[in-house]
Design a protein around this motif. Structure first.
Motif, short mmCIF file in Angstrom:
data_model
loop_
_atom_site.label_atom_id
_atom_site.label_comp_id
_atom_site.label_asym_id
_atom_site.label_seq_id
_atom_site.Cartn_x
_atom_site.Cartn_y
_atom_site.Cartn_z
N TRP A 118 -2.43 18.46 41.12
CA TRP A 118 -2.13 18.16 39.72
C TRP A 118 -3.06 17.06 39.19
CZ3 TRP A 118 1.60 19.20 43.34
CH2 TRP A 118 2.43 20.30 43.10
N THR A 119 -4.34 17.16 39.55
CA THR A 119 -5.32 16.16 39.13
C THR A 119 -6.71 16.77 39.23
OG1 THR A 119 -6.23 13.97 39.63
CG2 THR A 119 -5.46 15.26 41.49
N THR A 120 -7.63 16.25 38.42
CA THR A 120 -9.03 16.65 38.56
C THR A 120 -9.81 15.68 39.44
OG1 THR A 120 -9.57 15.42 36.53
CG2 THR A 120 -9.03 17.77 36.30
N ASP A 121 -9.20 14.55 39.77
CA ASP A 121 -9.87 13.61 40.67
C ASP A 121 -9.82 14.13 42.10
OD1 ASP A 121 -10.29 11.84 38.55
OD2 ASP A 121 -8.31 10.93 38.82
N VAL A 122 -10.72 13.63 42.91
CA VAL A 122 -10.77 14.04 44.32
C VAL A 122 -10.57 12.77 45.14
CG1 VAL A 122 -12.10 15.22 46.11
CG2 VAL A 122 -12.34 15.92 43.72
N LYS A 123 -9.31 12.40 45.33
CA LYS A 123 -9.01 11.12 45.97
C LYS A 123 -8.10 11.24 47.19
CE LYS A 123 -8.16 7.50 43.52
NZ LYS A 123 -7.60 6.53 42.56
N THR A 124 -7.19 12.20 47.21
CA THR A 124 -6.12 12.23 48.21
C THR A 124 -6.65 12.43 49.62
OG1 THR A 124 -4.53 13.03 46.61
CG2 THR A 124 -4.04 13.47 48.93
N GLN A 125 -6.07 11.69 50.56
CA GLN A 125 -6.29 11.91 51.99
C GLN A 125 -4.93 12.24 52.62
OE1 GLN A 125 -6.40 8.77 50.69
NE2 GLN A 125 -8.55 8.34 50.28
N ILE A 126 -4.84 13.37 53.30
CA ILE A 126 -3.53 13.78 53.81
C ILE A 126 -3.67 14.42 55.19
CG2 ILE A 126 -3.62 16.04 52.64
CD1 ILE A 126 -0.52 15.69 52.23
N THR A 127 -2.73 14.10 56.07
CA THR A 127 -2.59 14.73 57.39
C THR A 127 -1.31 15.54 57.38
OG1 THR A 127 -3.70 12.87 58.45
CG2 THR A 127 -2.40 14.31 59.86
N VAL A 128 -1.39 16.79 57.82
CA VAL A 128 -0.23 17.68 57.89
C VAL A 128 -0.20 18.26 59.30
CG1 VAL A 128 0.90 19.70 56.88
CG2 VAL A 128 -0.50 18.21 55.43
N ASP A 129 0.74 17.85 60.13
CA ASP A 129 0.73 18.32 61.53
C ASP A 129 2.13 18.61 62.04
OD1 ASP A 129 1.53 15.87 63.68
OD2 ASP A 129 0.85 15.14 61.73
N HIS A 130 2.20 19.60 62.91
CA HIS A 130 3.41 19.97 63.65
C HIS A 130 4.59 20.29 62.74
CE1 HIS A 130 1.03 17.94 66.81
NE2 HIS A 130 1.63 18.80 67.62
#
Length: 659
Positions: A213-225
């Motif tokens: 929901w943004t045009t910026d490219v900022k998020t850092q995310i880990t999705v595991d298990h």
């Protein structure tokens, strides 16, 4: 106690070296091997840690409410009040909380940990909402369910998410279960940063887990298990994330022949850079796909009965440039995620408070424990020397103090107050008034220097206890006069203390009080005061005459640097001349040094030792003997004076049987 003047020289200072660092967290945490572990090894490995991993561990880390009070809530009003408070809190959610009105938000402010108690903590019909600017939040071990409106599968006219966050940073969502939510089960929106989503169960939903929901490219995310089961889309959908690392997730039952377009697994959208590793896809349409503007690298995953898009293009990024992590083999993922994802009884059933990580001092961690605490709380103390006094009040039971070093000497709690400044009780470095307290792998010390002061009250306690069911294991007690007092709230109340595999040192009455006290498999050091005739007394019991069990020293070793024949085993203490305090001490199956006197028991304050209950049984070593001045327990009585007999009480307490 009666003051006994000290004649010995001050002993040399002990250098206490602190061991740097804390033991690595259990399970998959921020530290692990870079290679894939064998399936057999990972099947039984612990799957939870009290420390965030992945991107949430970076840039200062995510600690939630650490350092704040620990509270337990059972209703919406209490949850809402604590969650929205300005100060940090660890909020334990016990049982099911039905949110009213239906679909309403519970606002969660910064510096909070929300954790379900056992596997029964639930938020029903409501949303946890993190407004812009919120940071440092942990949400763990909860079930969030049933905000879907019957017949409204798409939910475009509502915004009833399970968890929604906008422009936040440092959030860890771990070991939760989401089911039947109207709109998104988890929405990570609008430039949120440093997010980790691990070991959750996403079940029975349409729009499951979206990011962007943004045009910026900022998020850092880990999705595991994580498990994604019967979830139609957004598993997750990641729009314009700088870095999205997805590994060891299990996606199953997304296939929907009636909707071949909008049923999908992972989607790298916009300008997202996504890396997928060792995940498991079964019965999934479009298991992973990417926009032409995005990048997606996939490696090591297992695909079973998948159709549609399997996009891979671009270089994305290397997650190990940011943090260490451990990959499980993809073939093991269904079993591991099936067993360990979602709420776990062992996560919310106990609380661990880190010192100094969560709290700066041991006392501040104890202060964070709520009155009337009913769940186990471990105060994990990192190696170091903590010059402070610690008091565990009667209203805070079920606390464990635990050093985390390699040796008990690595973690020391020490102070230097004598009885001249506040009485014997006030001199204690550590005072335990609560029941059910345990201490392990620690050293307790009162380093008051008798030789450097001319006082009329040189008693200086390292520890005083008055609570019941107290355990000391692998602990050391350092002092001179009155090192360790094991007591009870009043004469006719019986408290029990069990000391095992420990070390106690002192010179005058350094093991004393009226509690039923067992010292097993331990070393007792009788320090020389420089006398050639009387260097002191090991015990000074004041056992209530109605209590058949006072002090038991068994299977232990007494050592001493005092000259031969200059140390007493004990004397009877009658506080204030109380005639109903009749000492009971049994020393059995224990090695005694030459320093022990031939007649080792002696009178005190006009009370004869012969009227007390002093006995020995099968002791050995150069200080052991059987004479008229050394009463021996007979074999029949020895069978009813065991560790179990001393500790049993009316509740069959048996800490000695836990190994």
């Amino acid at each position: 106690m009666t003051h006994f003047p000290s004649k010995r020289l001050s002993r040399p200072g002990v250098v206490l070296a602190a061991v740097a660092g804390l033991v690595a967290a259990l399970g998959l945490g921020t530290v692990g091997e870079a290679h894939s572990a064998p399936a057999e090894a990972t099947a039984t490995a612990p799957r939870w840690s009290d420390r965030a991993h992945g991107f949430a561990s970076l840039a200062g880390g995510t600690t939630g409410g650490a350092g704040g009070k620990v509270v337990t809530v059972t209703d919406q009003a209490s949850l809402a009040a604590y969650a929205a408070a300005e100060e940090p809190y660890v909020i334990r959610i016990a049982g099911s909380i039905a949110v009213e009105p239906f679909g309403a938000d519970i606002a969660v402010a910064s510096d909070k940990t929300l954790v379900g108690v056992g596997d029964t903590g639930e938020i029903v019909h409501g949303e946890l909402h993190l407004a812009p600017g919120t940071h440092n939040v942990i949400i763990r071990n909860l079930t969030i369910r049933d905000s879907a409106v019957e017949g409204n599968w798409d939910c475009k006219d509502t915004d009833f998410d399970g968890i929604q966050m906008d422009t936040v940073h440092h959030v860890w969502v771990d070991h939760n279960r989401f089911s039947n939510i109207c709109d998104g089960q988890l929405d990570v929106r609008k430039d949120s940063e440093y997010i980790t989503v691990s070991y959750n169960r996403f079940e029975n939903n349409n729009k499951t887990f979206g990011l962007g929901w943004t045009t910026d490219v900022k998020t850092q995310i880990t999705v595991d298990h994580n498990l994604f089961a019967n979830t139609k889309q957004r598993n997750p959908s990641v729009d314009n994330a700088a870095y999205a690392h997805l590994y060891n997730n299990h996606l199953t039952a997304q296939a929907d022949p009636g909707d071949p377009v909008w049923t999908y697994g992972n989607w790298s959208r916009g300008r997202t850079k996504m890396v997928i590793e060792n995940s498991y896809y079964q019965d999934v349409q479009h298991p992973y796909q990417a926009d032409a503007t995005a990048e997606l690298v996939e490696r090591g995953s297992v695909l079973r009965n998948t159709t549609g898009r399997h996009d891979e293009w671009g270089a994305a990024f290397d997650p190990r440039d940011f943090y260490a992590y451990r990959l499980d083999p993809a073939a093991a993922v269904p079993a591991l995620v099936g067993r360990f994802s979602g709420p776990q009884r062992r996560i919310g059933g106990a609380v661990t408070l880190q010192v100094p990580g969560d709290y700066p001092t041991v006392q501040s961690a104890v202060d964070a424990v709520p009155e009337g605490n009913s769940v186990p709380v471990t105060v994990a103390v990192a190696p170091g020397v903590y010059r402070e006094k610690v008091f565990i009040p009667a209203g805070k039971p079920n606390i464990s103090l635990q050093g985390t070093g390699q040796d008990r000497s690595d973690t020391v709690i020490v102070y230097d107050t004598p009885a001249a400044y506040g009485g014997s009780t006030g001199s204690a470095t550590v005072r335990i008034a609560a029941h059910d307290v345990t201490a392990r792998h620690l050293t307790f010390s009162n380093d008051f220097d008798e030789a450097a002061h001319e006082l009329n009250a040189e008693q200086a306690l390292a520890v005083k206890t008055t609570g019941d069911r107290i355990v000391f294991e692998d602990t050391a007690f350092l002092g001179n006069q009155d090192t360790l007092m094991t007591d009870s709230p009043r004469l006719d109340v019986i408290s029990r203390v069990y000391i095992r595999d420990s070390y106690i040192e002192g010179d005058v009455d350094f093991l004393y009080g009226r509690a039923t006290t067992v010292v097993e498999r331990s070393v007792i050091r009788a320090l020389s005061r420089g006398s050639d005739s009387n260097n002191g007394y090991i015990t000074a019991a004041s056992t209530w005459t109605g209590n058949p069990y006072g002090f038991l020293i068994t299977r232990s070793k007494v050592v001493s640097d005092a000259p031969a024949g200059t140390f007493h085993l004990g004397r009877p203490w009658h506080p204030g001349g109380e005639p109903a305090a009749v000492a009971q001490v049994l020393i059995r199956d224990t090695e005694l040094p030459a320093a022990v006197k031939a007649a080792p028991w002696t009178d005190m304050s006009g009370f004869s030792w012969r009227d007390a209950r002093f006995t020995e049984y099968r002791n050995h070593g150069p200080g052991a003997a059987v004479t008229a001045d050394r009463p021996q327990l007979d074999d029949t009585d020895a069978r009813t004076h065991t560790v179990a007999d001393y500790l049993r009480g009316t509740d069959d307490w048996a800490p000695h049987a836990r190994r």
